[in-house]
Scaffold this active site. Structure first.
Site, PDB file in Angstrom:
ATOM      1  N   ARG A  70       0.689  -1.084   0.019  1.00  0.00           N
ATOM      2  CA  ARG A  70      -0.196   0.059  -0.138  1.00  0.00           C
ATOM      3  C   ARG A  70       0.936   1.209  -0.040  1.00  0.00           C
ATOM      4  O   ARG A  70       2.079   1.234   0.575  1.00  0.00           O
ATOM      5  CB  ARG A  70      -1.064   0.076   1.094  1.00  0.00           C
ATOM      6  N   TYR A 198      -1.327  -3.408  -6.941  1.00  0.00           N
ATOM      7  CA  TYR A 198      -1.291  -4.037  -5.662  1.00  0.00           C
ATOM      8  C   TYR A 198      -2.521  -4.324  -4.640  1.00  0.00           C
ATOM      9  O   TYR A 198      -3.281  -3.141  -4.383  1.00  0.00           O
ATOM     10  CB  TYR A 198      -0.106  -3.497  -4.659  1.00  0.00           C
ATOM     11  N   LYS A 207      -9.604  -2.557   1.308  1.00  0.00           N
ATOM     12  CA  LYS A 207      -9.477  -1.317   2.250  1.00  0.00           C
ATOM     13  C   LYS A 207     -10.186   0.164   1.771  1.00  0.00           C
ATOM     14  O   LYS A 207     -10.846   0.654   2.664  1.00  0.00           O
ATOM     15  CB  LYS A 207      -8.079  -1.188   2.368  1.00  0.00           C
ATOM     16  N   HIS A 227     -10.750  -2.595  10.978  1.00  0.00           N
ATOM     17  CA  HIS A 227      -9.571  -3.429  10.716  1.00  0.00           C
ATOM     18  C   HIS A 227      -9.437  -4.362  11.756  1.00  0.00           C
ATOM     19  O   HIS A 227      -8.319  -4.397  12.530  1.00  0.00           O
ATOM     20  CB  HIS A 227      -8.343  -2.499  10.529  1.00  0.00           C
ATOM     21  N   SER A 249      -1.395  -3.679  10.272  1.00  0.00           N
ATOM     22  CA  SER A 249      -1.016  -4.684   9.187  1.00  0.00           C
ATOM     23  C   SER A 249       0.180  -5.621   9.471  1.00  0.00           C
ATOM     24  O   SER A 249       1.058  -4.789   9.863  1.00  0.00           O
ATOM     25  CB  SER A 249      -0.916  -3.956   7.901  1.00  0.00           C
ATOM     26  N   CYS A 251       0.595  -7.669  11.569  1.00  0.00           N
ATOM     27  CA  CYS A 251       0.935  -7.632  13.149  1.00  0.00           C
ATOM     28  C   CYS A 251       0.121  -8.704  13.981  1.00  0.00           C
ATOM     29  O   CYS A 251      -0.138  -8.855  14.890  1.00  0.00           O
ATOM     30  CB  CYS A 251       0.636  -6.274  13.993  1.00  0.00           C
ATOM     31  N   GLY A 252      -0.311  -9.830  13.024  1.00  0.00           N
ATOM     32  CA  GLY A 252      -0.891 -11.094  13.628  1.00  0.00           C
ATOM     33  C   GLY A 252      -2.234 -11.199  13.286  1.00  0.00           C
ATOM     34  O   GLY A 252      -2.764 -12.293  14.158  1.00  0.00           O
ATOM     35  N   THR A 254      -4.365 -12.477  10.867  1.00  0.00           N
ATOM     36  CA  THR A 254      -4.347 -13.765  10.167  1.00  0.00           C
ATOM     37  C   THR A 254      -4.289 -14.986  11.142  1.00  0.00           C
ATOM     38  O   THR A 254      -4.942 -16.079  11.474  1.00  0.00           O
ATOM     39  CB  THR A 254      -3.972 -13.807   8.725  1.00  0.00           C
ATOM     40  N   ASP A 278      -9.189  -9.814   8.459  1.00  0.00           N
ATOM     41  CA  ASP A 278      -8.834  -8.695   8.476  1.00  0.00           C
ATOM     42  C   ASP A 278     -10.047  -7.507   8.326  1.00  0.00           C
ATOM     43  O   ASP A 278      -9.455  -6.385   8.959  1.00  0.00           O
ATOM     44  CB  ASP A 278      -8.280  -8.475   6.797  1.00  0.00           C
ATOM     45  N   ARG A 368       2.104 -12.213  -0.691  1.00  0.00           N
ATOM     46  CA  ARG A 368       0.750 -12.499  -0.252  1.00  0.00           C
ATOM     47  C   ARG A 368       0.176 -13.669  -1.035  1.00  0.00           C
ATOM     48  O   ARG A 368       0.583 -13.985  -1.907  1.00  0.00           O
ATOM     49  CB  ARG A 368      -0.287 -11.473  -0.415  1.00  0.00           C
ATOM     50  N   ARG A 399       2.651  -4.067  17.594  1.00  0.00           N
ATOM     51  CA  ARG A 399       4.306  -4.330  18.044  1.00  0.00           C
ATOM     52  C   ARG A 399       4.706  -3.494  18.726  1.00  0.00           C
ATOM     53  O   ARG A 399       5.187  -2.516  18.392  1.00  0.00           O
ATOM     54  CB  ARG A 399       4.815  -4.598  16.407  1.00  0.00           C
ATOM     55  N   GLY A 493      -0.077 -20.231  18.387  1.00  0.00           N
ATOM     56  CA  GLY A 493      -1.118 -21.074  19.134  1.00  0.00           C
ATOM     57  C   GLY A 493      -1.229 -20.665  20.575  1.00  0.00           C
ATOM     58  O   GLY A 493      -2.398 -20.879  21.184  1.00  0.00           O
ATOM     59  N   GLU A 494       0.008 -20.510  21.120  1.00  0.00           N
ATOM     60  CA  GLU A 494      -0.086 -20.385  22.474  1.00  0.00           C
ATOM     61  C   GLU A 494      -0.790 -18.610  22.979  1.00  0.00           C
ATOM     62  O   GLU A 494      -1.134 -18.449  24.176  1.00  0.00           O
ATOM     63  CB  GLU A 494       1.527 -19.935  23.135  1.00  0.00           C
TER      64      GLU A 494
HETATM   65  P1  GTP Z   1      -2.425  -7.704   7.252  1.00  0.00           P
HETATM   66  O1  GTP Z   1      -3.017  -8.852   6.333  1.00  0.00           O
HETATM   67  O2  GTP Z   1      -1.597  -7.089   6.725  1.00  0.00           O
HETATM   68  O3  GTP Z   1      -3.485  -6.911   7.877  1.00  0.00           O
HETATM   69  O4  GTP Z   1      -1.955  -8.490   8.171  1.00  0.00           O
HETATM   70  P2  GTP Z   1      -2.218  -9.247   9.833  1.00  0.00           P
HETATM   71  O5  GTP Z   1      -2.444  -8.329  10.850  1.00  0.00           O
HETATM   72  O6  GTP Z   1      -3.185 -10.580   9.190  1.00  0.00           O
HETATM   73  O7  GTP Z   1      -0.913 -10.138   9.906  1.00  0.00           O
HETATM   74  P3  GTP Z   1      -0.448 -11.759  10.068  1.00  0.00           P
HETATM   75  O8  GTP Z   1      -1.190 -12.579  10.890  1.00  0.00           O
HETATM   76  O9  GTP Z   1      -0.359 -12.175   8.541  1.00  0.00           O
HETATM   77  O10 GTP Z   1       1.117 -11.689  10.642  1.00  0.00           O
HETATM   78  C1  GTP Z   1       2.081 -11.110   9.820  1.00  0.00           C
HETATM   79  C2  GTP Z   1       3.295 -11.551  10.698  1.00  0.00           C
HETATM   80  O11 GTP Z   1       3.438 -11.587  11.824  1.00  0.00           O
HETATM   81  C3  GTP Z   1       3.754 -12.923  10.014  1.00  0.00           C
HETATM   82  O12 GTP Z   1       5.135 -12.835   9.798  1.00  0.00           O
HETATM   83  C4  GTP Z   1       3.551 -13.611  11.259  1.00  0.00           C
HETATM   84  O13 GTP Z   1       4.389 -14.897  11.629  1.00  0.00           O
HETATM   85  C5  GTP Z   1       3.870 -12.615  12.483  1.00  0.00           C
HETATM   86  N1  GTP Z   1       3.196 -13.198  13.647  1.00  0.00           N
HETATM   87  C6  GTP Z   1       1.756 -13.409  13.738  1.00  0.00           C
HETATM   88  N2  GTP Z   1       1.394 -13.863  14.928  1.00  0.00           N
HETATM   89  C7  GTP Z   1       2.399 -13.731  15.743  1.00  0.00           C
HETATM   90  C8  GTP Z   1       2.832 -14.017  17.264  1.00  0.00           C
HETATM   91  O14 GTP Z   1       1.789 -14.231  18.002  1.00  0.00           O
HETATM   92  N3  GTP Z   1       3.861 -13.893  17.585  1.00  0.00           N
HETATM   93  C9  GTP Z   1       4.934 -13.440  16.776  1.00  0.00           C
HETATM   94  N4  GTP Z   1       6.100 -13.139  17.183  1.00  0.00           N
HETATM   95  N5  GTP Z   1       4.855 -13.042  15.152  1.00  0.00           N
HETATM   96  C10 GTP Z   1       3.455 -13.320  15.005  1.00  0.00           C
HETATM   97  C1  SPV Z   2      -3.004  -4.457   5.131  1.00  0.00           C
HETATM   98  O1  SPV Z   2      -2.176  -4.044   4.664  1.00  0.00           O
HETATM   99  O2  SPV Z   2      -3.633  -4.198   6.317  1.00  0.00           O
HETATM  100  C2  SPV Z   2      -3.352  -5.770   4.385  1.00  0.00           C
HETATM  101  C3  SPV Z   2      -3.172  -5.871   3.093  1.00  0.00           C
HETATM  102  O3  SPV Z   2      -4.519  -6.452   4.876  1.00  0.00           O
HETATM  103  S1  SPV Z   2      -4.027  -4.862   1.952  1.00  0.00           S
HETATM  104  O4  SPV Z   2      -4.774  -5.400   1.312  1.00  0.00           O
HETATM  105  O5  SPV Z   2      -3.019  -4.435   0.912  1.00  0.00           O
HETATM  106  O6  SPV Z   2      -4.253  -3.449   2.573  1.00  0.00           O
HETATM  107 MN    MN Z   3      -4.936  -5.647   6.869  1.00  0.00          MN
END
Ligand code: GTP
Ligand code: SPV
Ligand code: MN
Length: 583
Positions: A70, A198, A207, A227, A249, A251-252, A254, A278, A368, A399, A493-494
Site C-alpha cells: 500500500r 497491488y 480497504k 480493521h 497490518s 501484526c498477527g 490472520t 482482516d 501474499r 508491535r 497457538g500459545e
Molecule cells: P494484514 O493482512 O497486513 O492486515 O496482516 P495481519 O495482521 O493479518 O498479520 P499476519 O497474521 O499475517 O502476521 C504478520 C506477521 O506477523 C507474520 O510474519 C507472522 O508470522 C507474524 N506473527 C503473527 N502472529 C504472531 C505472534 O503471535 N508472535 C510473533 N512473534 N509473530 C507473529
Molecule cells: C493490510 O495492509 O492491512 C492488508 C493488505 O491487509 S492490503 O489489502 O494490501 O491492505
Molecule cells: Mn489488513
C-alpha cells in the site's frame, strides 16, 4: 450485456468514453469466466502455474518491483471540508482530485478490456452487507476480487434491487509510482485508484470500500467498520465466544483468526473457529450486543512467516486454488518464503532472478496469498450467517518491543476507547516506507479511517448508551522483546492462553490486579503450564512499569493534541485520569 439499473449503465458508459477500452466485459462470477481469465493471464505471463502435483490450480504473480505494498503517502480522502478528513488523512479538494484522476484515466484503457465487477461485501442475504461495482482493466484484480468478495450475478441482482452501490474505478495505468493515486470521495461513495495493481490499492472492495468508505457510512448509520479479525473460541463446555481484534497490518490478525490450540487445550476440548482475518463490520443488535460480519469471502494473507508450525490452518488453506503474489520458487516450482520452514530451498526469487542472498530475501517481505475462506479447515459456518455473530470482547494490539505488557483490560468502554485511540505499533512491510518505526496507529485504522479521527473516537464513545451490552475491551502485545532482542512470548497457538484469560474475565471467572493503566493478570492468573518461558519473560510480560507509562501517557497526550477542539472531552479526561493516577 448491461444491467437493469440505468445509473450503473450510465456510469459504465461514461467511464468507457473516458478510458477508451477495446472491449467491455461484465463479470458474472462464473467458474467458466474465472477459467478464461486464468488462461488469458497464463498466456500473457501475468500468472505462472505452480507445481500441479503439490499446488493444484495455484499460480504465482510477480508484481512490478515498485508496486508491492500500500502507498499511504499517495492515498487521499477528498471531502468537501478539509477538517472532515482530519489530520489522520491526506486531503485534496474533490474537484481538484477528480480533475487530476480523470486526466490520468483519459484513454488509459486503450487496447485493454474494461471489466465491470459487481460485488457484495458480506453474505449476499445479510442486511449488514453492502455492495459496490469496481471497474478495472486488470484481469489479476478481477481474479482476486472473485476470491475476496461475493462477485458476479448475485451481487448484481442485489445492486439492481437496492438501486445504489459504491463506485470504484481502477486502472493499473503505467504502474509508474509518479503517476499513482488512491482517491476516496466518501460524500459521493466513490473511489478512483490509478497506477497500482497491488492488493489494498487495487482490490477496491477491501480497504478502499470496506474500511475507508464504509467507516464513513457506518458513522452516519450507527455501526462500525473496523480493521479487525473475528474469531470464535469454543470452550470445553461447548460455548463459543466471539472476539474481534484490531492489530495493524502484518501484526498477527490472520494468525490469531486461524489459531490452533496447544495440544493440552485441544485434548481438553478447546476449538477455534475462523470468521474473518482482516475486516469486521459490527452493529448493535436488538439485545444491545454488537453483532459482527466479515465482509470478505477470502484471505489476502502475508506469506512470510507462515509455516506448518506457526499457522497450520493457513498452510492447509493454501494447498490448492491459490494465487501467490511475490513469493519465491523452489527448483520444482513450489512457492517458497522466509519462515516457511519446509526444508526446501529457494531457487528463484520474487523478481524471477536466480536466488542470491546478496539480493535480499527470496520472497518479498509483503508477499501474499489470495485464497477462498471456504478452504480454511477452521472456517466457521457462522461466517455466512446473515445476522452475524455476537462479540464478547474487543482486543487491541500492536508491535511493542518494550513497555506494554502481554495483556491488560480496560476499566470500562471509554477507557477502552482511549486504549484503542492510543495504540502504537512498529511499521511493517505492508505499506511502502521504513519498517520497524514506532508510530501511533489508533485502532489499527490510521491508514484506513475515511474521516477525522476525532469524529471517529466520538462515534466509538457513542455506543455506550442505555440498553447497550458492550463487549469488554483488552490490549495485547505478542511482540515484547527481551535483552537479547528476541520475542519473550512464543505467540501463535500459545496466544490461546491469553484468550482464555480474556474469556474468563468476561465471565467473571478470572482475577486481575488494578493498576493505573488497567486490569493486569498476575503470572498465576494465566495458564502457563508446559511453556518454556524464561525468568525474564515471566516477569517482564506481566510487569507494570510506572516510570515508562508516565512517559507514554505524556506522548499519548501529545497525540490527542493533534485533534484540537474536535477531540471528544471524554477521551481527554481518560488520558488525564490515568496520567494523574501514575503520579
Ligand atoms: P494484514 O493482512 O497486513 O492486515 O496482516 P495481519 O495482521 O493479518 O498479520 P499476519 O497474521 O499475517 O502476521 C504478520 C506477521 O506477523 C507474520 O510474519 C507472522 O508470522 C507474524 N506473527 C503473527 N502472529 C504472531 C505472534 O503471535 N508472535 C510473533 N512473534 N509473530 C507473529
Ligand atoms: C493490510 O495492509 O492491512 C492488508 C493488505 O491487509 S492490503 O489489502 O494490501 O491492505
Ligand atoms: Mn489488513
Amino acid at each position: 450485456m448491461s444491467s437493469r439499473l440505468e445509473s450503473l449503465n450510465t456510469w459504465v458508459a461514461e467511464v468507457a468514453r473516458l478510458t477508451r477500452p477495446q472491449a467491455v466485459h461484465w463479470c458474472d462470477g462464473s467458474e467458466a469466466e474465472y477459467r478464461a481469465l486464468l488462461a488469458r493471464m497464463q498466456a500473457d505471463g501475468t500468472l505462472l502455474p505452480l507445481n500441479p502435483d503439490t499446488h493444484p490450480d495455484s499460480y504465482l504473480h510477480r508484481s512490478h518491483p515498485d508496486d508491492v505494498a500500500r502507498v499511504e503517502h499517495l492515498t487521499f480522502v477528498c471531502t468537501r471540508a478539509r477538517e472532515d478528513a482530519g489530520p489522520n488523512n491526506n486531503w485534496m479538494a474533490p474537484a481538484e482530485a477528480h480533475a487530476k484522476m480523470d486526466a490520468l484515466f483519459d484513454g488509459c484503457m486503450q487496447g485493454r478490456t474494461l471489466y465491470v465487477i459487481p460485488y457484495c461485501m458480506g453474505p449476499i442475504d445479510s442486511p449488514l452487507s453492502r455492495c459496490g461495482v469496481e471497474i478495472t482493466d486488470s484481469p489479476y484484480v478481477v481474479a482476486n476480487m472473485r476470491i475476496m468478495t461475493r462477485m458476479g450475478a448475485p451481487a448484481l441482482a442485489r445492486i439492481e434491487r437496492e438501486g445504489h452501490f459504491v463506485k470504484g474505478l481502477h486502472s493499473i495505468g503505467e504502474l509508474d509510482p509518479e503517476r499513482r493515486f488512491i482517491m476516496h470521495f466518501p460524500e459521493e461513495l466513490t473511489i478512483k485508484s490509478y497506477g497500482s495493481g497491488y492488493g489494498g490499492n487495487a482490490l477496491l472492495g477491501k480497504k478502499c470500500h470496506a474500511l475507508r468508505i464504509a467507516s464513513w457510512q457506518a458513522r452516519q448509520e450507527g455501526w462500525l467498520a473496523e480493521h479487525m479479525l473475528i474469531v470464535g473460541v469454543e470452550t470445553p463446555d461447548g460455548q463459543v465466544h466471539y472476539i474481534a481484534a484490531a492489530f495493524p497490518s502484518a501484526c498477527g490478525k490472520t494468525n490469531l483468526a486461524m489459531l490452533i490450540p496447544p495440544e493440552r487445550y485441544r485434548r481438553a476440548g478447546w476449538k477455534v473457529w475462523t470468521i474473518g482475518d482482516d475486516i469486521c463490520w459490527m452493529r448493535p443488535g436488538p439485545d444491545g450486543r454488537l453483532y459482527a460480519i466479515n465482509p470478505e469471502a477470502g484471505f489476502f494473507g502475508v506469506a512470510p512467516g507462515t509455516s506448518a508450525r506457526s499457522n497450520p490452518n493457513a498452510m492447509a488453506t493454501i494447498r490448492a486454488n491459490t494465487i501467490f503474489t511475490n513469493v519465491a520458487l523452489t527448483a520444482d516450482h513450489q512457492p517458497w518464503w522466509e519462515g516457511i520452514d519446509d526444508g526446501k530451498l529457494p531457487a528463484v526469487d520474487w523478481r524471477g532472478r536466480p536466488y542470491d542472498p546478496a539480493n535480499g530475501p527470496a520472497a518479498h517481505p509483503n508477499a501474499r496469498f489470495t485464497v477462498s475462506a471456504k478452504q480454511c479447515p477452521s472456517y466457521s459456518p457462522m461466517a455466512e450467517h446473515p445476522q452475524g455473530v455476537p462479540i464478547s470482547a474487543i482486543v487491541f494490539g500492536g508491535r511493542r518491543a518494550s513497555l506494554v505488557p502481554l495483556v491488560f483490560q480496560a476499566r470500562d468502554w471509554a477507557h477502552g476507547v482511549l486504549i484503542g485511540a492510543s495504540m502504537g505499533s512498529e511499521t511493517t512491510a505492508a505499506a511502502t516506507g521504513a519498517v520497524g518505526v514506532m508510530r501511533r496507529d489508533p485502532m489499527a485504522m490510521k491508514p484506513f479511517c475515511g474521516y477525522n479521527f476525532a469524529d471517529y473516537f466520538a462515534h466509538w464513545l457513542s455506543f455506550d448508551r442505555p440498553g447497550a451490552r458492550l463487549p469488554a475491551i483488552f490490549h495485547v502485545n505478542w511482540f515484547r522483546k527481551g535483552q537479547d532482542g528476541r520475542f519473550l512470548w512464543p505467540g501463535f497457538g500459545e496466544n490461546l492462553r491469553v484468550l482464555e484469560w480474556i474469556i474468563k474475565r468476561v465471565n467473571g471467572q478470572a482475577s486481575a490486579i488494578d493498576t493505573p493503566i488497567g486490569l493486569l493478570p498476575r503470572q498465576t492468573d494465566l495458564d502457563l503450564e508446559d511453556l518454556p518461558l524464561s525468568d525474564e519473560a515471566r516477569t517482564t510480560l506481566f510487569e507494570f512499569d510506572r516510570e515508562g507509562w508516565r512517559a507514554e501517557l505524556a506522548s499519548i497526550g501529545q497525540e490527542l493534541d493533534r485533534y484540537g477542539a474536535r477531540l471528544p472531552a471524554a477521551l481527554r479526561q481518560q488520558q488525564q485520569r490515568i496520567a494523574k493516577a501514575l503520579g
